[in-house]
Design a protein around this motif. Structure first.
Motif, mmCIF file in Angstrom:
data_model
loop_
_atom_site.group_PDB
_atom_site.id
_atom_site.type_symbol
_atom_site.label_atom_id
_atom_site.label_comp_id
_atom_site.label_asym_id
_atom_site.label_seq_id
_atom_site.Cartn_x
_atom_site.Cartn_y
_atom_site.Cartn_z
ATOM 1 N N LEU A 63 0.839 -1.196 0.000
ATOM 2 C CA LEU A 63 0.000 0.000 0.000
ATOM 3 C C LEU A 63 0.872 1.243 0.000
ATOM 4 O O LEU A 63 1.774 1.377 0.803
ATOM 5 C CB LEU A 63 -0.905 0.002 1.243
ATOM 6 C CG LEU A 63 -1.827 1.200 1.409
ATOM 7 C CD1 LEU A 63 -2.815 1.268 0.238
ATOM 8 C CD2 LEU A 63 -2.577 1.083 2.715
ATOM 9 N N GLN A 64 0.608 2.152 -0.924
ATOM 10 C CA GLN A 64 1.346 3.413 -1.011
ATOM 11 C C GLN A 64 0.450 4.537 -0.500
ATOM 12 O O GLN A 64 -0.552 4.844 -1.109
ATOM 13 C CB GLN A 64 1.759 3.705 -2.474
ATOM 14 C CG GLN A 64 2.615 2.641 -3.100
ATOM 15 C CD GLN A 64 4.004 2.578 -2.477
ATOM 16 O OE1 GLN A 64 4.568 3.599 -2.101
ATOM 17 N NE2 GLN A 64 4.528 1.376 -2.349
ATOM 18 N N ILE A 65 0.829 5.119 0.593
ATOM 19 C CA ILE A 65 0.025 6.208 1.172
ATOM 20 C C ILE A 65 0.731 7.527 0.978
ATOM 21 O O ILE A 65 1.880 7.696 1.088
ATOM 22 C CB ILE A 65 -0.247 5.967 2.669
ATOM 23 C CG1 ILE A 65 -1.026 4.669 2.842
ATOM 24 C CG2 ILE A 65 -1.001 7.143 3.260
ATOM 25 C CD1 ILE A 65 -1.312 4.306 4.244
#
Length: 65
Positions: A63-65
Motif C-alpha cells: 500500500l502506497q500512502i
C-alpha cells in the motif's frame, strides 16, 4: 445520506444485490441468487458480518500512502 442495498432481477430471473454509498458510488456487488428470499438472506448476512469483518490483504503490491 446513508448507504443502501439495491436488489435487482435480470431478464433471466437471477437476483443480485449491490451496496451503494450515500453519494451513489457502488461499493460491492453480490453473486447470483436463484430467488429473492436467498438474495435478501445475502443482504442480511452482509449486514450482520461486515461490522466485525477483518481485512485480509493478499495483494502483491504494498500500500502506497
Amino acid at each position: 445520506m446513508a448507504g443502501r442495498f439495491i436488489i435487482t432481477k435480470d431478464k433471466g430471473g437471477v437476483f443480485r444485490f449491490k451496496l451503494v454509498a450515500g453519494n451513489g458510488q457502488t461499493l460491492a456487488v453480490s453473486g447470483e441468487y436463484g430467488s429473492k428470499a436467498a438474495c435478501v438472506n445475502g443482504v442480511e448476512a452482509v449486514r450482520r458480518h461486515a461490522t466485525d469483518a477483518k481485512v485480509d490483504d493478499s495483494a502483491l503490491e504494498p500500500l502506497q500512502i
